[in-house]
Motif scaffolding. Structure first.
Motif, PDB file in Angstrom:
ATOM      1  N   PRO A  56       0.818  -1.213   0.000  1.00  0.00           N
ATOM      2  CA  PRO A  56       0.000   0.000   0.000  1.00  0.00           C
ATOM      3  C   PRO A  56       0.855   1.268   0.000  1.00  0.00           C
ATOM      4  O   PRO A  56       2.079   1.226   0.196  1.00  0.00           O
ATOM      5  CB  PRO A  56      -0.811  -0.122   1.290  1.00  0.00           C
ATOM      6  N   LYS A  57       0.193   2.406  -0.192  1.00  0.00           N
ATOM      7  CA  LYS A  57       0.882   3.686  -0.200  1.00  0.00           C
ATOM      8  C   LYS A  57       1.326   4.061   1.215  1.00  0.00           C
ATOM      9  O   LYS A  57       0.890   3.482   2.199  1.00  0.00           O
ATOM     10  CB  LYS A  57      -0.033   4.769  -0.771  1.00  0.00           C
ATOM     11  N   LEU A  58       2.191   5.076   1.285  1.00  0.00           N
ATOM     12  CA  LEU A  58       2.786   5.474   2.555  1.00  0.00           C
ATOM     13  C   LEU A  58       1.733   5.798   3.612  1.00  0.00           C
ATOM     14  O   LEU A  58       1.892   5.441   4.782  1.00  0.00           O
ATOM     15  CB  LEU A  58       3.702   6.688   2.350  1.00  0.00           C
ATOM     16  N   ALA A  59       0.643   6.474   3.216  1.00  0.00           N
ATOM     17  CA  ALA A  59      -0.374   6.855   4.203  1.00  0.00           C
ATOM     18  C   ALA A  59      -0.935   5.627   4.912  1.00  0.00           C
ATOM     19  O   ALA A  59      -1.151   5.639   6.131  1.00  0.00           O
ATOM     20  CB  ALA A  59      -1.498   7.634   3.522  1.00  0.00           C
ATOM     21  N   VAL A  60      -1.158   4.549   4.161  1.00  0.00           N
ATOM     22  CA  VAL A  60      -1.704   3.320   4.750  1.00  0.00           C
ATOM     23  C   VAL A  60      -0.630   2.615   5.580  1.00  0.00           C
ATOM     24  O   VAL A  60      -0.909   2.087   6.667  1.00  0.00           O
ATOM     25  CB  VAL A  60      -2.251   2.391   3.655  1.00  0.00           C
ATOM     26  N   ILE A  61       0.605   2.615   5.090  1.00  0.00           N
ATOM     27  CA  ILE A  61       1.699   1.999   5.849  1.00  0.00           C
ATOM     28  C   ILE A  61       1.856   2.674   7.204  1.00  0.00           C
ATOM     29  O   ILE A  61       2.017   2.026   8.242  1.00  0.00           O
ATOM     30  CB  ILE A  61       3.021   2.071   5.051  1.00  0.00           C
ATOM     31  N   LEU A  62       1.777   3.999   7.215  1.00  0.00           N
ATOM     32  CA  LEU A  62       1.916   4.736   8.464  1.00  0.00           C
ATOM     33  C   LEU A  62       0.769   4.411   9.423  1.00  0.00           C
ATOM     34  O   LEU A  62       0.962   4.297  10.635  1.00  0.00           O
ATOM     35  CB  LEU A  62       1.966   6.239   8.186  1.00  0.00           C
ATOM     36  N   ARG A  63      -0.430   4.265   8.866  1.00  0.00           N
ATOM     37  CA  ARG A  63      -1.578   3.912   9.708  1.00  0.00           C
ATOM     38  C   ARG A  63      -1.418   2.497  10.274  1.00  0.00           C
ATOM     39  O   ARG A  63      -1.716   2.246  11.442  1.00  0.00           O
ATOM     40  CB  ARG A  63      -2.868   4.021   8.880  1.00  0.00           C
ATOM     41  N   ILE A  64      -0.907   1.566   9.464  1.00  0.00           N
ATOM     42  CA  ILE A  64      -0.659   0.204   9.943  1.00  0.00           C
ATOM     43  C   ILE A  64       0.378   0.226  11.071  1.00  0.00           C
ATOM     44  O   ILE A  64       0.229  -0.425  12.094  1.00  0.00           O
ATOM     45  CB  ILE A  64      -0.187  -0.701   8.784  1.00  0.00           C
ATOM     46  N   ALA A  65       1.438   1.002  10.863  1.00  0.00           N
ATOM     47  CA  ALA A  65       2.486   1.110  11.879  1.00  0.00           C
ATOM     48  C   ALA A  65       1.915   1.660  13.183  1.00  0.00           C
ATOM     49  O   ALA A  65       2.276   1.222  14.278  1.00  0.00           O
ATOM     50  CB  ALA A  65       3.613   2.011  11.367  1.00  0.00           C
ATOM     51  N   GLU A  66       1.000   2.614  13.049  1.00  0.00           N
ATOM     52  CA  GLU A  66       0.338   3.190  14.232  1.00  0.00           C
ATOM     53  C   GLU A  66      -0.466   2.130  14.964  1.00  0.00           C
ATOM     54  O   GLU A  66      -0.380   1.997  16.190  1.00  0.00           O
ATOM     55  CB  GLU A  66      -0.556   4.337  13.785  1.00  0.00           C
ATOM     56  N   ALA A 352      -5.541  17.665  15.773  1.00  0.00           N
ATOM     57  CA  ALA A 352      -4.958  17.506  14.439  1.00  0.00           C
ATOM     58  C   ALA A 352      -5.373  16.172  13.821  1.00  0.00           C
ATOM     59  O   ALA A 352      -5.667  16.104  12.611  1.00  0.00           O
ATOM     60  CB  ALA A 352      -3.434  17.610  14.521  1.00  0.00           C
ATOM     61  N   ARG A 353      -5.409  15.135  14.617  1.00  0.00           N
ATOM     62  CA  ARG A 353      -5.865  13.841  14.115  1.00  0.00           C
ATOM     63  C   ARG A 353      -7.310  13.942  13.625  1.00  0.00           C
ATOM     64  O   ARG A 353      -7.666  13.385  12.580  1.00  0.00           O
ATOM     65  CB  ARG A 353      -5.764  12.778  15.205  1.00  0.00           C
ATOM     66  N   GLY A 354      -8.134  14.661  14.392  1.00  0.00           N
ATOM     67  CA  GLY A 354      -9.526  14.833  13.992  1.00  0.00           C
ATOM     68  C   GLY A 354      -9.648  15.596  12.684  1.00  0.00           C
ATOM     69  O   GLY A 354     -10.440  15.222  11.802  1.00  0.00           O
ATOM     70  N   TYR A 355      -8.889  16.661  12.550  1.00  0.00           N
ATOM     71  CA  TYR A 355      -8.946  17.446  11.311  1.00  0.00           C
ATOM     72  C   TYR A 355      -8.477  16.620  10.115  1.00  0.00           C
ATOM     73  O   TYR A 355      -9.037  16.727   9.018  1.00  0.00           O
ATOM     74  CB  TYR A 355      -8.092  18.700  11.444  1.00  0.00           C
ATOM     75  N   GLN A 356      -7.459  15.804  10.310  1.00  0.00           N
ATOM     76  CA  GLN A 356      -7.013  14.976   9.186  1.00  0.00           C
ATOM     77  C   GLN A 356      -8.076  13.936   8.828  1.00  0.00           C
ATOM     78  O   GLN A 356      -8.336  13.691   7.648  1.00  0.00           O
ATOM     79  CB  GLN A 356      -5.690  14.292   9.513  1.00  0.00           C
ATOM     80  N   LEU A 357      -8.702  13.334   9.854  1.00  0.00           N
ATOM     81  CA  LEU A 357      -9.788  12.392   9.588  1.00  0.00           C
ATOM     82  C   LEU A 357     -10.918  13.048   8.812  1.00  0.00           C
ATOM     83  O   LEU A 357     -11.576  12.414   7.976  1.00  0.00           O
ATOM     84  CB  LEU A 357     -10.343  11.838  10.910  1.00  0.00           C
ATOM     85  N   TYR A 384       1.466   9.734  16.632  1.00  0.00           N
ATOM     86  CA  TYR A 384       0.367  10.227  15.805  1.00  0.00           C
ATOM     87  C   TYR A 384       0.779  11.506  15.073  1.00  0.00           C
ATOM     88  O   TYR A 384       0.512  11.678  13.882  1.00  0.00           O
ATOM     89  CB  TYR A 384      -0.862  10.512  16.668  1.00  0.00           C
ATOM     90  N   ALA A 385       1.433  12.401  15.803  1.00  0.00           N
ATOM     91  CA  ALA A 385       1.873  13.654  15.185  1.00  0.00           C
ATOM     92  C   ALA A 385       2.871  13.371  14.073  1.00  0.00           C
ATOM     93  O   ALA A 385       2.787  13.955  12.973  1.00  0.00           O
ATOM     94  CB  ALA A 385       2.489  14.562  16.243  1.00  0.00           C
ATOM     95  N   LYS A 386       3.805  12.484  14.334  1.00  0.00           N
ATOM     96  CA  LYS A 386       4.818  12.172  13.328  1.00  0.00           C
ATOM     97  C   LYS A 386       4.189  11.532  12.091  1.00  0.00           C
ATOM     98  O   LYS A 386       4.614  11.787  10.962  1.00  0.00           O
ATOM     99  CB  LYS A 386       5.894  11.275  13.937  1.00  0.00           C
ATOM    100  N   ARG A 387       3.185  10.702  12.307  1.00  0.00           N
ATOM    101  CA  ARG A 387       2.523  10.079  11.152  1.00  0.00           C
ATOM    102  C   ARG A 387       1.884  11.127  10.252  1.00  0.00           C
ATOM    103  O   ARG A 387       2.020  11.081   9.029  1.00  0.00           O
ATOM    104  CB  ARG A 387       1.462   9.083  11.624  1.00  0.00           C
ATOM    105  N   ILE A 388       1.173  12.081  10.860  1.00  0.00           N
ATOM    106  CA  ILE A 388       0.524  13.131  10.072  1.00  0.00           C
ATOM    107  C   ILE A 388       1.564  13.936   9.301  1.00  0.00           C
ATOM    108  O   ILE A 388       1.411  14.212   8.100  1.00  0.00           O
ATOM    109  CB  ILE A 388      -0.312  14.053  10.984  1.00  0.00           C
ATOM    110  N   VAL A 389       2.627  14.312   9.970  1.00  0.00           N
ATOM    111  CA  VAL A 389       3.662  15.135   9.336  1.00  0.00           C
ATOM    112  C   VAL A 389       4.299  14.400   8.165  1.00  0.00           C
ATOM    113  O   VAL A 389       4.458  14.958   7.072  1.00  0.00           O
ATOM    114  CB  VAL A 389       4.731  15.535  10.374  1.00  0.00           C
ATOM    115  N   LEU A 390       4.658  13.137   8.367  1.00  0.00           N
ATOM    116  CA  LEU A 390       5.303  12.381   7.294  1.00  0.00           C
ATOM    117  C   LEU A 390       4.359  12.143   6.119  1.00  0.00           C
ATOM    118  O   LEU A 390       4.768  12.184   4.957  1.00  0.00           O
ATOM    119  CB  LEU A 390       5.817  11.046   7.837  1.00  0.00           C
ATOM    120  N   GLU A 391       3.099  11.895   6.440  1.00  0.00           N
ATOM    121  CA  GLU A 391       2.129  11.681   5.370  1.00  0.00           C
ATOM    122  C   GLU A 391       1.953  12.940   4.538  1.00  0.00           C
ATOM    123  O   GLU A 391       1.967  12.895   3.302  1.00  0.00           O
ATOM    124  CB  GLU A 391       0.791  11.249   5.971  1.00  0.00           C
ATOM    125  N   GLU A 392       1.821  14.102   5.189  1.00  0.00           N
ATOM    126  CA  GLU A 392       1.598  15.348   4.454  1.00  0.00           C
ATOM    127  C   GLU A 392       2.870  15.856   3.790  1.00  0.00           C
ATOM    128  O   GLU A 392       2.806  16.685   2.885  1.00  0.00           O
ATOM    129  CB  GLU A 392       1.013  16.410   5.381  1.00  0.00           C
TER     130      GLU A 392
END
Length: 416
Positions: A56-66, A352-357, A384-392
């Motif tokens: 999967p793409k990075l966004a999904v990988i980061l969510r799996i890692a989370e 921030a997690r809510g806004y991204q959701l 969680y913060a690091k995931r959002i930053v890396l994804e964006e």
């Protein structure tokens, strides 16, 4: 190959799907559970694990890692090009000294322990410093080694049962302060050692407040270990609440507050399970307990108060993956009323997690900037913060990508 005969996810020949299956299994999570938390299906997870579907793409990988609490993305991807600690922050410079103090076992000639009242005054100053300092880990990391040693001495040297119980209560609280420092650093064994010692000291103290605080932190440690440990979190949490319940009619504000904090934690775990009704029921119960506290009251350890209930509502909505509800709750909560800087920063991260959701990544990044302003050391250690930053940072929008990259530099995820 590991000693138990299962393939090692850190072996280079393994592809992404194989690593995913091993790490998911070790966390005790089924394919359907992981798929549901991703908003996908168990068959999709099976397709990725068997190689039928591509990585999967990075966004999904980061969510799996989370979700799997993967400490390093390279453990999941096998690629050292993404070698970042996602849910275990960098080891703090003072970690070694704190670890040495926890591990020490002084039995020889030792100095006379300070009076328990003196230790209590030092603890009060330490908690105050933690809540007010933007570099709170640095501040409490400097205080902990001597505080741990002196409080251990107070327990050993107490010559009466009452004095020993008072010293044990102080020691339990020192371990609670220590757990805040150790959390999300790359030494899970030390975290558990601190949590367990805190529970033992609290039980020995027979102090309801000390017992409640130690249980509150132990429940968090269990929950943060992944879905396979949610039941253990509930056992610690709910048994402690049952112990405190008969005391509540005549309880002090601190005991009532720790009971409220534990009640919310039960809701937090329910939200992690996706149990919407149960999560909000516990939140309602916690809010009723907060309403019994004085308006300006603020629990010195957990931050439980009337003011924090709005932040707790954001957390429940985010854990339930309800983006719109998260944003509505964020609008109703006032972070400026949260006195603790690290707790305020964590609330901003939850927002921030809510806004991204909710599909508002630019607002999410702006909110993370506010978290960094409140307490840089909180966001630096938050997965969680690091995931959002890396994804964006991989966004198609140049402006958003630049903003995320600037924040990644602040967090030490990218070189300046």
């Amino acid at each position: 190959m590991s000693q138990d005969g299962t393939p090692d996810p850190y072996s280079d020949p393994l592809v992404f799907g194989q690593r995913l299956q091993i790490l998911r299994t070790r966390k005790g999570m089924t394919r359907d559970q992981l798929g549901g938390l991703l908003g996908l299906t168990g068959s999709w997870v099976k397709g990725v694990e068997t190689g039928r579907l591509k990585t999967p793409k990075l966004a999904v990988i980061l969510r799996i890692a989370e979700l799997l609490r993967v400490r390093d993305l390279a453990d999941l991807t096998g690629s050292q090009s993404v070698n970042i600690g996602l849910f275990a922050g960098p080891g703090h410079p003072r970690l070694a000294a704190v670890k040495a103090a926890v591990d020490a076992f002084p039995l020889g000639n030792t100095p006379e322990a300070p009076p328990t009242a003196h230790l209590r005054a030092r603890l009060e100053r330490a908690w105050s410093a933690r809540h007010s300092a933007p570099n709170h880990r640095e501040v409490i990391g400097a205080l902990l080694p001597e505080l741990i040693r002196d409080t251990q001495l107070a327990v050993r040297q107490a010559d009466r049962a009452s004095g020993r119980r008072a010293a044990q209560a102080a020691l339990a609280e020192v371990y609670s302060l220590c757990q805040f420092f150790v959390a999300y650093q790359p030494d899970p064994a030390l975290l558990w050692r601190v949590a367990e010692r805190g529970l033992i000291a609290a039980q020995e103290s027979e102090d309801p407040h000390a017992i409640g605080v130690a249980a509150w932190l132990a429940a968090q440690a269990h929950r943060d270990s992944g879905p396979a440990h949610f039941d253990a979190a509930d056992v610690v949490n709910l048994e402690t609440l049952a112990y405190l319940e008969p005391l509540l009619p005549d309880a002090s504000n601190d005991v009532l507050a720790i009971a409220g904090a534990l009640t919310f934690e039960a809701g937090y775990t329910a939200a992690r399970r996706g149990e919407t009704g149960t999560a909000w029921r516990y939140w309602d119960e916690a809010r009723a307990m907060a309403d019994r506290l004085p308006t300006e009251y603020y629990h010195p350890v957990t931050s439980f108060s009337r003011a924090v209930m709005g932040a707790h509502a954001v957390t429940v909505a985010v854990e339930l993956h309800a983006g719109g509800e998260s944003v509505r709750q964020a609008a109703a909560a006032d972070a400026l009323t949260i006195l603790s800087r690290p707790r305020r920063a964590r609330h901003r991260i939850e927002e921030a997690r809510g806004y991204q959701l909710d599909g508002q990544p630019d607002v999410a990044l702006a909110t993370l900037d506010k978290a960094h302003e409140a307490a840089p050391e909180t966001i630096k250690y938050n997965g969680y913060a690091k995931r959002i930053v890396l994804e964006e940072a991989e966004s198609k929008s140049p402006a958003r990508r630049r903003r995320a990259s600037e924040l990644a530099v602040k967090l030490g995820l990218l070189a300046a």
